[in-house]
Design an enzyme around this catalytic site. Sequence first.
Site, mmCIF file in Angstrom:
data_model
loop_
_atom_site.group_PDB
_atom_site.id
_atom_site.type_symbol
_atom_site.label_atom_id
_atom_site.label_comp_id
_atom_site.label_asym_id
_atom_site.label_seq_id
_atom_site.Cartn_x
_atom_site.Cartn_y
_atom_site.Cartn_z
ATOM 1 N N GLY A 112 -15.896 3.331 -0.303
ATOM 2 C CA GLY A 112 -14.817 2.458 -0.760
ATOM 3 C C GLY A 112 -14.712 1.118 -0.049
ATOM 4 O O GLY A 112 -13.766 0.362 -0.280
ATOM 5 N N GLY A 135 -2.571 7.607 -6.904
ATOM 6 C CA GLY A 135 -2.510 6.178 -7.232
ATOM 7 C C GLY A 135 -3.882 5.555 -7.446
ATOM 8 O O GLY A 135 -4.070 4.767 -8.391
ATOM 9 N N LYS A 188 3.415 1.418 -4.080
ATOM 10 C CA LYS A 188 2.835 0.625 -5.179
ATOM 11 C C LYS A 188 3.664 0.720 -6.468
ATOM 12 O O LYS A 188 3.770 -0.248 -7.212
ATOM 13 C CB LYS A 188 1.385 1.038 -5.426
ATOM 14 N N ASN A 230 -0.348 -3.630 -6.265
ATOM 15 C CA ASN A 230 -0.703 -3.668 -4.841
ATOM 16 C C ASN A 230 -0.708 -5.098 -4.315
ATOM 17 O O ASN A 230 -1.082 -5.332 -3.168
ATOM 18 C CB ASN A 230 -2.072 -3.018 -4.608
ATOM 19 N N ASP A 236 -6.512 -3.343 -7.006
ATOM 20 C CA ASP A 236 -7.324 -2.143 -6.709
ATOM 21 C C ASP A 236 -8.236 -1.847 -7.897
ATOM 22 O O ASP A 236 -9.419 -1.539 -7.737
ATOM 23 C CB ASP A 236 -6.428 -0.909 -6.514
ATOM 24 N N THR A 247 0.841 -1.194 0.000
ATOM 25 C CA THR A 247 0.000 0.000 0.000
ATOM 26 C C THR A 247 0.874 1.242 0.000
ATOM 27 O O THR A 247 2.092 1.161 -0.236
ATOM 28 C CB THR A 247 -1.040 -0.072 1.156
HETATM 29 P P1 NDP Z 1 -2.244 9.809 -3.452
HETATM 30 O O1 NDP Z 1 -1.467 10.457 -2.363
HETATM 31 O O2 NDP Z 1 -1.554 9.080 -4.528
HETATM 32 O O3 NDP Z 1 -3.176 10.951 -4.169
HETATM 33 C C1 NDP Z 1 -3.955 11.835 -3.410
HETATM 34 C C2 NDP Z 1 -4.809 12.720 -4.348
HETATM 35 O O4 NDP Z 1 -5.696 13.469 -3.528
HETATM 36 C C3 NDP Z 1 -4.014 13.732 -5.175
HETATM 37 O O5 NDP Z 1 -4.663 13.901 -6.418
HETATM 38 C C4 NDP Z 1 -4.120 15.012 -4.324
HETATM 39 O O6 NDP Z 1 -4.022 16.192 -5.081
HETATM 40 C C5 NDP Z 1 -5.538 14.868 -3.815
HETATM 41 N N1 NDP Z 1 -5.810 15.557 -2.559
HETATM 42 C C6 NDP Z 1 -5.276 15.312 -1.346
HETATM 43 N N2 NDP Z 1 -5.847 16.127 -0.414
HETATM 44 C C7 NDP Z 1 -6.751 16.890 -1.071
HETATM 45 C C8 NDP Z 1 -7.652 17.923 -0.674
HETATM 46 N N3 NDP Z 1 -7.740 18.318 0.606
HETATM 47 N N4 NDP Z 1 -8.447 18.486 -1.622
HETATM 48 C C9 NDP Z 1 -8.393 18.085 -2.900
HETATM 49 N N5 NDP Z 1 -7.555 17.127 -3.346
HETATM 50 C C10 NDP Z 1 -6.739 16.540 -2.443
HETATM 51 O O7 NDP Z 1 -3.300 8.856 -2.717
HETATM 52 P P2 NDP Z 1 -4.048 7.565 -3.302
HETATM 53 O O8 NDP Z 1 -4.636 7.899 -4.627
HETATM 54 O O9 NDP Z 1 -3.204 6.354 -3.219
HETATM 55 O O10 NDP Z 1 -5.194 7.375 -2.204
HETATM 56 C C11 NDP Z 1 -6.238 8.331 -2.092
HETATM 57 C C12 NDP Z 1 -7.327 7.790 -1.174
HETATM 58 O O11 NDP Z 1 -7.827 6.584 -1.716
HETATM 59 C C13 NDP Z 1 -6.846 7.463 0.241
HETATM 60 O O12 NDP Z 1 -7.817 7.935 1.121
HETATM 61 C C14 NDP Z 1 -6.794 5.945 0.245
HETATM 62 O O13 NDP Z 1 -7.020 5.415 1.535
HETATM 63 C C15 NDP Z 1 -7.946 5.614 -0.693
HETATM 64 N N6 NDP Z 1 -7.842 4.285 -1.319
HETATM 65 C C16 NDP Z 1 -8.881 3.421 -1.140
HETATM 66 C C17 NDP Z 1 -8.846 2.167 -1.705
HETATM 67 C C18 NDP Z 1 -9.971 1.220 -1.475
HETATM 68 O O14 NDP Z 1 -9.794 0.020 -1.721
HETATM 69 N N7 NDP Z 1 -11.127 1.685 -1.057
HETATM 70 C C19 NDP Z 1 -7.701 1.713 -2.528
HETATM 71 C C20 NDP Z 1 -6.670 2.727 -2.698
HETATM 72 C C21 NDP Z 1 -6.764 3.966 -2.096
HETATM 73 P P3 NDP Z 1 -2.562 16.852 -5.417
HETATM 74 O O15 NDP Z 1 -2.029 16.099 -6.608
HETATM 75 O O16 NDP Z 1 -2.908 18.263 -5.750
HETATM 76 O O17 NDP Z 1 -1.725 16.707 -4.193
#
Ligand code: NDP
Length: 266
Positions: free
Chosen positions: A233, A127, A68, A89, A104, A64
């Site tokens: 999720g 991701g 990844k 993953n 995922d 995780t």
């Molecule tokens: P990353 O860190 O790779 O990406 C985070 C994204 O969120 C970026 O696009 C970032 O924007 C944006 N972001 C963060 N904070 C804010 C905010 N306050 N307002 C607007 N945009 C924001 O994380 P992941 O993609 O890996 O994971 C994201 C979420 O998905 C997590 O909560 C994780 O737990 C969940 N998840 C759930 C899964 C499931 O099976 N249900 C599987 C995988 C993940 P910027 O580029 O501008 O920083």
Amino acid sequence: MLKFFGVFGNPIKHSQSPLLHNCVFSHKMHELGFFGIYRRIFLPQENLLRAYFENLSLSGANITLPFKEAAFRQCDEVRGIAKEIGACNAWVKEDSRIVGYNTDAEGFYECVKDYDLKTALIIGAGGAAKAIAIMLQKHRIRTIIINRSAPRLQYFADKGFECALRNELNANLIFDIVINTTSAGLDDESLPCEKLLLERLLGNAKYAFDVIYGKESAFLSLAKSLGVEAQNGRDMLIFQALLAFERFCGGSLERDKILQLMRTMI
Ligand code: NDP
């Protein structure tokens, strides 16, 4: 016979994966023909991933945040949609080789496969967004990605997706599903983009999906208040675990039975 499994991350305390996997291992030991033990593994730095996996004699693992992409680079072979996403993953030991998967993406698709989807908007470009976008593209669903900042959008532009900064989205576009993949709302009540924009997008959508699980995010509350069919999720997490479990164990158990057990845990 004992077999060892784990989930690598940093931080890793929050991971619910041990609950899901150990529950099936303990109930299905006789059918599986082995007793599996699955635990959280804190990984201090990404270049240690493969060494930890091998030194702990693991038969399989999940990987995780934030490893990844490292998991994709460090395995011997990548199979399935993980090749296009560029992130794994799940790792499975096959003889002396490590094979990487991305469950995922498949887990997400299991959650929406019965929806009637032609268009999708993904909010966020991390991701989770990559896995979901590539899966939707594979199913020929027109997908647009918006993000609060530009750098992470480049990956999607390179893959041929339409992308925009969240405040530059064409206001006339309508989507069947709006998917929040950001961590906005994970630890607070914030929305992933401006409320007015979200109200318009969700008001015109059939479905809303939030990758966040374990709570109802402000995004999902807003969707529900607008009468949109909304899903969190939790099932994506369960399905990605189920699909990883099947690869760890060679698919010898009935899927419905694994699902039933995992659903009792979270
Ligand atoms: P990353 O860190 O790779 O990406 C985070 C994204 O969120 C970026 O696009 C970032 O924007 C944006 N972001 C963060 N904070 C804010 C905010 N306050 N307002 C607007 N945009 C924001 O994380 P992941 O993609 O890996 O994971 C994201 C979420 O998905 C997590 O909560 C994780 O737990 C969940 N998840 C759930 C899964 C499931 O099976 N249900 C599987 C995988 C993940 P910027 O580029 O501008 O920083």
